[in-house]
Scaffold this motif. Structure first.
Motif, PDB file in Angstrom:
ATOM      1  N   LYS A 355      60.504  30.052  32.113  1.00 20.76           N
ATOM      2  CA  LYS A 355      59.886  29.988  33.451  1.00 20.76           C
ATOM      3  C   LYS A 355      58.608  30.809  33.383  1.00 20.76           C
ATOM      4  CE  LYS A 355      64.350  30.015  35.818  1.00 20.76           C
ATOM      5  NZ  LYS A 355      65.211  30.889  36.632  1.00 20.76           N
ATOM      6  N   VAL A 356      57.585  30.315  33.990  1.00 21.99           N
ATOM      7  CA  VAL A 356      56.306  31.018  33.904  1.00 21.99           C
ATOM      8  C   VAL A 356      55.730  31.188  35.301  1.00 21.99           C
ATOM      9  CG1 VAL A 356      53.908  30.814  33.157  1.00 21.99           C
ATOM     10  CG2 VAL A 356      55.757  30.226  31.575  1.00 21.99           C
ATOM     11  N   SER A 357      55.185  32.372  35.581  1.00 17.94           N
ATOM     12  CA  SER A 357      54.397  32.488  36.815  1.00 17.94           C
ATOM     13  C   SER A 357      53.182  33.367  36.545  1.00 17.94           C
ATOM     14  CB  SER A 357      55.233  32.989  37.983  1.00 17.94           C
ATOM     15  OG  SER A 357      55.352  34.382  37.941  1.00 17.94           O
ATOM     16  N   PHE A 358      52.231  33.313  37.484  1.00 17.87           N
ATOM     17  CA  PHE A 358      50.943  33.961  37.270  1.00 17.87           C
ATOM     18  C   PHE A 358      50.602  34.887  38.431  1.00 17.87           C
ATOM     19  CE2 PHE A 358      51.029  30.012  34.968  1.00 17.87           C
ATOM     20  CZ  PHE A 358      50.530  30.358  33.718  1.00 17.87           C
ATOM     21  N   GLY A 359      50.129  36.073  38.072  1.00 24.80           N
ATOM     22  CA  GLY A 359      49.594  37.000  39.078  1.00 24.80           C
ATOM     23  C   GLY A 359      48.088  37.021  38.901  1.00 24.80           C
ATOM     24  N   TRP A 360      47.409  36.304  39.779  1.00 32.78           N
ATOM     25  CA  TRP A 360      45.967  36.080  39.632  1.00 32.78           C
ATOM     26  C   TRP A 360      45.229  37.156  40.428  1.00 32.78           C
ATOM     27  CZ3 TRP A 360      43.276  30.945  41.553  1.00 32.78           C
ATOM     28  CH2 TRP A 360      42.016  30.838  40.930  1.00 32.78           C
ATOM     29  N   GLY A 361      44.410  37.938  39.737  1.00 31.69           N
ATOM     30  CA  GLY A 361      43.791  39.082  40.384  1.00 31.69           C
ATOM     31  C   GLY A 361      42.321  38.918  40.696  1.00 31.69           C
ATOM     32  N   THR A 362      41.528  39.672  39.956  1.00 28.97           N
ATOM     33  CA  THR A 362      40.103  39.813  40.256  1.00 28.97           C
ATOM     34  C   THR A 362      39.354  38.481  40.348  1.00 28.97           C
ATOM     35  OG1 THR A 362      40.258  41.861  39.000  1.00 28.97           O
ATOM     36  CG2 THR A 362      38.074  41.116  39.614  1.00 28.97           C
ATOM     37  N   LEU A 363      39.682  37.564  39.446  1.00 30.85           N
ATOM     38  CA  LEU A 363      38.901  36.317  39.447  1.00 30.85           C
ATOM     39  C   LEU A 363      39.378  35.331  40.517  1.00 30.85           C
ATOM     40  CD1 LEU A 363      38.182  35.977  35.636  1.00 30.85           C
ATOM     41  CD2 LEU A 363      36.694  36.848  37.454  1.00 30.85           C
ATOM     42  N   LEU A 364      40.440  35.729  41.227  1.00 32.29           N
ATOM     43  CA  LEU A 364      40.758  35.021  42.471  1.00 32.29           C
ATOM     44  C   LEU A 364      39.983  35.630  43.635  1.00 32.29           C
ATOM     45  CD1 LEU A 364      42.349  33.293  44.521  1.00 32.29           C
ATOM     46  CD2 LEU A 364      44.231  34.934  44.336  1.00 32.29           C
ATOM     47  N   THR A 365      40.064  36.940  43.790  1.00 36.80           N
ATOM     48  CA  THR A 365      39.554  37.572  45.016  1.00 36.80           C
ATOM     49  C   THR A 365      38.159  38.173  44.874  1.00 36.80           C
ATOM     50  OG1 THR A 365      40.564  39.681  44.432  1.00 36.80           O
ATOM     51  CG2 THR A 365      41.885  38.185  45.790  1.00 36.80           C
ATOM     52  N   ASN A 366      37.578  38.061  43.679  1.00 41.15           N
ATOM     53  CA  ASN A 366      36.248  38.670  43.533  1.00 41.15           C
ATOM     54  C   ASN A 366      35.415  37.949  42.485  1.00 41.15           C
ATOM     55  OD1 ASN A 366      34.100  40.357  43.922  1.00 41.15           O
ATOM     56  ND2 ASN A 366      35.125  42.222  43.240  1.00 41.15           N
ATOM     57  N   ASP A 367      35.417  36.635  42.536  1.00 40.13           N
ATOM     58  CA  ASP A 367      34.615  35.905  41.562  1.00 40.13           C
ATOM     59  C   ASP A 367      33.303  35.440  42.194  1.00 40.13           C
ATOM     60  OD1 ASP A 367      33.525  34.548  39.528  1.00 40.13           O
ATOM     61  OD2 ASP A 367      35.126  33.059  39.320  1.00 40.13           O
ATOM     62  N   PHE A 368      32.329  36.319  42.151  1.00 44.39           N
ATOM     63  CA  PHE A 368      30.980  35.997  42.645  1.00 44.39           C
ATOM     64  C   PHE A 368      30.019  35.912  41.464  1.00 44.39           C
ATOM     65  CE2 PHE A 368      31.170  36.421  47.347  1.00 44.39           C
ATOM     66  CZ  PHE A 368      32.519  36.738  47.447  1.00 44.39           C
ATOM     67  N   ARG A 369      30.576  35.667  40.273  1.00 35.72           N
ATOM     68  CA  ARG A 369      29.740  35.584  39.074  1.00 35.72           C
ATOM     69  C   ARG A 369      28.744  34.446  39.211  1.00 35.72           C
ATOM     70  NH1 ARG A 369      34.311  34.944  34.629  1.00 35.72           N
ATOM     71  NH2 ARG A 369      34.968  33.507  36.280  1.00 35.72           N
ATOM     72  N   GLY A 370      27.507  34.744  38.866  1.00 33.70           N
ATOM     73  CA  GLY A 370      26.487  33.703  38.885  1.00 33.70           C
ATOM     74  C   GLY A 370      25.986  33.335  40.270  1.00 33.70           C
ATOM     75  N   LEU A 371      26.430  34.064  41.296  1.00 26.25           N
ATOM     76  CA  LEU A 371      26.058  33.660  42.656  1.00 26.25           C
ATOM     77  C   LEU A 371      24.937  34.506  43.250  1.00 26.25           C
ATOM     78  CD1 LEU A 371      29.531  32.805  44.207  1.00 26.25           C
ATOM     79  CD2 LEU A 371      27.942  31.352  42.955  1.00 26.25           C
ATOM     80  N   THR A 372      24.602  35.612  42.611  1.00 24.21           N
ATOM     81  CA  THR A 372      23.434  36.379  43.056  1.00 24.21           C
ATOM     82  C   THR A 372      22.449  36.417  41.889  1.00 24.21           C
ATOM     83  OG1 THR A 372      24.517  38.436  42.385  1.00 24.21           O
ATOM     84  CG2 THR A 372      24.693  37.832  44.694  1.00 24.21           C
ATOM     85  N   PRO A 373      21.156  36.464  42.205  1.00 23.89           N
ATOM     86  CA  PRO A 373      20.124  36.331  41.176  1.00 23.89           C
ATOM     87  C   PRO A 373      20.350  37.223  39.949  1.00 23.89           C
ATOM     88  CG  PRO A 373      19.125  36.398  43.346  1.00 23.89           C
ATOM     89  CD  PRO A 373      20.590  36.661  43.537  1.00 23.89           C
ATOM     90  N   ASP A 374      20.640  38.499  40.165  1.00 24.46           N
ATOM     91  CA  ASP A 374      20.806  39.388  39.010  1.00 24.46           C
ATOM     92  C   ASP A 374      22.274  39.696  38.752  1.00 24.46           C
ATOM     93  OD1 ASP A 374      21.140  40.596  41.343  1.00 24.46           O
ATOM     94  OD2 ASP A 374      19.941  42.367  40.916  1.00 24.46           O
ATOM     95  N   ASP A 375      23.124  38.821  39.255  1.00 27.31           N
ATOM     96  CA  ASP A 375      24.567  38.962  39.059  1.00 27.31           C
ATOM     97  C   ASP A 375      25.079  40.345  39.443  1.00 27.31           C
ATOM     98  OD1 ASP A 375      26.481  37.143  38.629  1.00 27.31           O
ATOM     99  OD2 ASP A 375      26.185  36.957  36.474  1.00 27.31           O
ATOM    100  N   GLY A 376      24.577  40.845  40.558  1.00 27.32           N
ATOM    101  CA  GLY A 376      24.944  42.189  41.013  1.00 27.32           C
ATOM    102  C   GLY A 376      26.384  42.303  41.458  1.00 27.32           C
ATOM    103  N   LEU A 377      27.065  41.165  41.616  1.00 25.05           N
ATOM    104  CA  LEU A 377      28.461  41.210  42.059  1.00 25.05           C
ATOM    105  C   LEU A 377      29.441  40.928  40.932  1.00 25.05           C
ATOM    106  CD1 LEU A 377      28.199  39.460  45.549  1.00 25.05           C
ATOM    107  CD2 LEU A 377      28.523  41.880  45.077  1.00 25.05           C
ATOM    108  N   LEU A 378      28.943  40.974  39.705  1.00 28.59           N
ATOM    109  CA  LEU A 378      29.796  40.794  38.535  1.00 28.59           C
ATOM    110  C   LEU A 378      31.018  41.702  38.648  1.00 28.59           C
ATOM    111  CD1 LEU A 378      28.914  38.910  36.251  1.00 28.59           C
ATOM    112  CD2 LEU A 378      28.215  40.915  34.950  1.00 28.59           C
ATOM    113  N   PRO A 379      32.217  41.153  38.417  1.00 28.21           N
ATOM    114  CA  PRO A 379      33.381  42.045  38.476  1.00 28.21           C
ATOM    115  C   PRO A 379      33.301  43.078  37.363  1.00 28.21           C
ATOM    116  CG  PRO A 379      34.028  39.841  37.754  1.00 28.21           C
ATOM    117  CD  PRO A 379      32.587  39.773  38.120  1.00 28.21           C
ATOM    118  N   PHE A 380      33.909  44.219  37.589  1.00 31.83           N
ATOM    119  CA  PHE A 380      33.882  45.243  36.548  1.00 31.83           C
ATOM    120  C   PHE A 380      35.213  45.982  36.537  1.00 31.83           C
ATOM    121  CE2 PHE A 380      33.087  49.205  38.976  1.00 31.83           C
ATOM    122  CZ  PHE A 380      32.895  48.648  40.216  1.00 31.83           C
TER     123      PHE A 380
END
Lengths: 430, 430
Positions: A355-380
C-alpha cells in the motif's frame, strides 16, 4: 461594490497575523506533544531555526520588527472553545478521544513560551528553549511565519495586476498537477505542506483544490486547523524529533542504541492502526531495521523521508519479507521532496507490492517556481529542529548526509553506535 | 472565496490614504483657484483649521503621526493624465474649456505646499501659508482627512458585525431620506458633502444612492473626482474666501466697502450662466444687496448659506423685484445645514416663486447620528478658513453671529463699513 464595513474592518488591523490559531499546526506535533507530555514531561529542549539555503539571506529580506510582531502575536494565542471541542470530540483514524483529558486540560491553558531572536550573518538566529512539550509546538508556526514573511517581502514591490497574474498562474500550475494525479489509479495523497507553505490562505486554497480535483484520492491534511475548517481528515504520525531527543537524553552508548526503539515502545503503548508508522531513517534506515525488535515488523507501515525513496521502500519490503510479514498489507508513506513526476513514478513502481500513500509538502503549498521574474519565491530549505536536550546536543544522520546535523564528534559516535557506513549525498531542495 | 491577490495587495499598504487625488476636492475650489490665479497671483494667504465644536477634542482622538502621514500623502499627489484630460476636455454648465490652458499647465505641475501642525489644548493647530491659489486647495482635503480620521478613531473598537450593522443602518437611513425626497415635485438637489463626509467611499456610495434613487432630481456633486468617476455634473460656484481675502487686501475703508463687489466684477468677466451665483452673506445679506450695483441683479441666482434660509430667500426675492427682475426666473440655492425636513419645507415655501435648488452637505454624506452607542460619530462643525491675507486678518460676519470670525476690533470696523446692525444668533450644527 466595495463592502465598506468589511474594508474598514480590514484596515483597522495593525498587522496581518500569519498564524491565527494554536491548531494552525501539524497534527502530528499535537500527537507527539501528548506523548512527550506523558513520557518526558521534564525534558528541557532547545529548538532552533536552521536555514540550509544560506544564499537566502532572511535577515536582509525580513524586517526584524515585523518578525517579532508575528511571533508575539502567536504567543498571544490560546486554544479557542471550538478548537478544544474539535480536538476533544473528533474521531481520528477511527479512534475516539485521541487526546486524553489531562492533556487537553493542559493544552487549553497553554500559551507558547518566549523566543530568543537575533541577527547573525544575514540570517536570523531564532531559538526556543523550555519544556520539550511546550517549545516543540513552536516549530511549525515559526517556519510558517518566516516562509510567509519572506513571500511578503518578495511580493512587496509587485503591482496589482502582477499579483493577480501570479496567483492565477500558481493556481493553474497546481490544477495541472492535480489533473495529472487524477489519472493515477488507487492514489492516496495528503497535504503535508504547512511548514513551508506560501501562506495560510494559499495552503487552504490548495487543500480546497485537492478536495475538488482529487475526491477520495485526497485523504486529508497535516494541518489541524484546515482539517477542522474544511471538514477533512487530520493526517500525521511522528517525526525525527522523538528519536533525536530520546537519543540525546541517553546516558550511555547502550542506552543510545536502544533510544530509537524506546520511542516506538512508548508510541506503541499509546497508539495503534494508522498511527503505528515507522520513521526509520534518523540514524540510517538499514541498521535501524536490522536491529529492530520483531514487534516493530507488526506495525502498519513506514515513512520514507530521506535518501532515494525507491531504495528505502525496497529495503522496507525486503525487511518485512524477512520478518515474515506480507508487504502488500503494509503501508509505505513517501514524504520527502515530492512533486508530481516522483509521485507518479513511485506509485507505478510499487503498485501491487505494498500500500502506498504520499505526504505532499512544499511543492504542493509553495510552488511558485518560475512565476516571478527573478524567481524570488523559489522554495528553500528552512527547518526548525531540536538541537539540544537537557544540555546534550542532538544528532540526526538520516539517509542523506546533506540532511545530517549535530557536532562532528557526536555524529561520529552516533555512526559508530548505529553502525552507519557509507551514505550517498543527495541535493536537498526543500 | 477570498481573492488572495487582492488581499495581498491591500495588506501591502503602509497607510490607507484618505485623499488619493488632487481633484478629490470641491469643484468650486478649482473655479476660484483659476480666478485667483489670474486676478490675485501674488496674494499670500494663511488658511487655518478651526474646530467650532470644542468638545470634540481632535488631538486626543487622532494620532498625530497618522495625521501627518495622511497630509504628507496629499503632498505627494499630482494631477494624473486622466484627471487633466477630464478638466481640459469636459463641458461644465454647457461651457467648453472652462479651465484655461495657462491655468491647466500650472495645475498639472502643482504639488500642494507644506503645512504647519501642532497640538494645542486638545486640538490641532493646522495652518497652510503661501500663495493664495496654492494654499486654498488644502481646505477640502484637510477637512476630509480630519473628518475621516476622527471616524476611524471612533470605529476603531467596533467589531466586524457592529460595523456591518452600522453601515447597513446608515445606508437605510439615507435611503429613507432619498425616498422622501423622491416625492418632492421639481426637486433639484446636489451633493455638497465632500468637506465633512464620513469617508471618501461613503460619499461615493451616497452619490450612487442619489443617482439611483432620485434620477433627474439629483443634479450632480461638488466633488470633482466623484463627478468624473460617476459621470455626473460637477457642481459649484464660489465661496466666502473670495470676499474675505479681497476685503483683507483692501487698503482703505472705501476699498473695503467695494471689495465684495470687486470679487464679483472679476467673476463676472470670467463666468456666465449658472456660475453667476451671488453669495451675499459674508458681511450681511441685507446691506450687501442694498448697495449692490444693478448688473448684479442680472445674475442667475443667489446662494443662501447662513441665517434663517427662508428669511434670506425672501430678502433676495424682494431685492430682485425692487430691481425690476422676475424672481421666478432666478435661482435660489440653499446650502446651509440642510436635512430632509428643511429641504421639503423650503421647496414647498418657494415653489412657483423662484427656481430653487439644494446643496446638501454633511447630513447627506455624514449622518451617523444615533447609530453608535455614545453617538461618537455625531457631525460637528469643523472649518478651514482663510484667516490672513498679506498680513491682514480676514473677517467674516455672515448672517449668523455664531459663524462670524476675525479679531473683535476688525469685526467692529467691518460692521461699521458694511452697515450691519443687530443679527440673530442661530446654532451651528455643521
Amino acid at each position: 461594490m466595495v463592502d465598506i464595513a468589511n474594508r474598514v474592518w480590514n484596515h483597522k488591523w495593525k498587522i496581518d497575523p500569519i498564524v491565527r490559531s494554536l491548531i494552525d499546526n501539524d497534527f502530528y506535533k499535537l500527537l507527539m506533544c501528548q506523548s512527550v507530555f506523558r513520557n518526558k514531561p521534564d525534558a528541557t529542549v532547545t529548538f532552533s531555526l536552521i536555514n540550509r539555503s544560506k544564499d537566502i539571506r532572511l535577515a536582509d529580506l525580513i524586517d526584524e520588527g515585523e518578525l517579532r510582531e508575528q511571533l508575539d502575536h502567536i504567543r498571544s494565542l490560546s486554544l479557542t472553545r471550538g478548537e478544544s471541542t474539535f480536538l476533544r470530540g473528533n474521531t481520528f483514524y477511527g479512534k475516539r478521544q485521541m487526546f486524553r483529558p489531562d492533556f487537553m486540560e493542559w493544552f487549553e491553558n497553554l500559551r507558547l513560551p518566549d523566543y530568543h531572536l537575533e541577527k547573525r550573518d544575514g540570517q536570523y538566529e531564532l531559538t526556543f528553549e523550555g519544556k520539550w512539550h511546550e517549545v516543540m509546538l513552536w516549530e511549525i508556526p515559526a517556519l510558517a511565519v518566516l516562509m510567509e514573511l519572506r513571500g511578503r517581502a518578495v511580493l512587496h514591490d509587485m503591482r496589482k495586476f502582477e499579483l493577480q497574474v501570479l496567483y492565477a498562474r500558481a493556481m493553474t500550475k497546481l490544477w495541472e498537477k492535480i489533473e495529472r494525479l487524477r489519472d493515477v489509479p488507487d492514489l492516496r495523497i495528503a497535504d503535508f505542506g504547512t511548514r513551508r507553505r506560501h501562506s495560510y490562505l494559499w495552503q487552504d486554497r490548495c487543500v480546497q483544490a485537492m478536495i475538488e480535483g482529487l475526491g477520495d484520492k485526497f485523504i486529508g491534511t497535516s494541518n489541524c486547523l484546515i482539517a477542522m475548517k474544511r471538514d477533512i481528515e487530520a493526517i500525521g504520525t511522528n517525526a525525527h524529533e522523538l528519536p533525536m531527543v530520546y537519543s540525546a537524553l541517553a546516558k550511555t552508548d547502550e542506552e543510545l542504541a536502544q533510544a530509537p526503539y524506546q520511542v516506538l515502545a512508548d508510541w506503541h503503548e499509546e497508539h495503534d492502526g494508522n498511527l503505528r508508522i515507522l520513521l526509520p531513517d534518523t540514524y540510517g534506515t538499514e541498521g535501524f531495521l536490522k536491529r529492530a525488535p520483531d514487534w516493530l515488523a507488526g506495525w502498519t507501515g513506514i515513512r520514507i523521508d530521506s535518501g532515494d525513496p525507491a531504495t528505502g521502500a525496497e529495503i522496507a519490503i525486503k525487511w518485512w519479507k524477512d520478518r515474515g510479514e506480507d508487504p502488500r498489507e503494509k503501508l509505505i508513506i513517501f514524504s520527502d521532496g515530492l512533486d508530481v513526476e516522483k509521485i507518479v513514478e513511485l506509485r507505478t513502481q510499487f503498485a501491487g507490492r505494498a500500500k502506498v500513500s504520499f505526504g505532499w509538502g512544499t511543492l504542493l503549498t509553495n510552488d511558485f517556481r518560475g512565476l516571478t521574474p527573478d524567481d524570488g519565491l523559489l522554495p528553500f530549505s528552512l527547518v526548525c529542529k531540536a538541537i539540544k536536550a537537557d544540555g546534550n546536543p542532538t544528532v540526526k544522520l538520516s539517509d542523506n548526509p546533506n540532511k545530517a546535523m549535530g557536532p562532528a564528534d557526536e555524529i561520529e559516535r552516533y555512526k559508530r553506535v548505529f553502525g552507519v557506513g557509507e551514505q550517498s549525498r543527495m541535493d536537498v531542495i526543500v
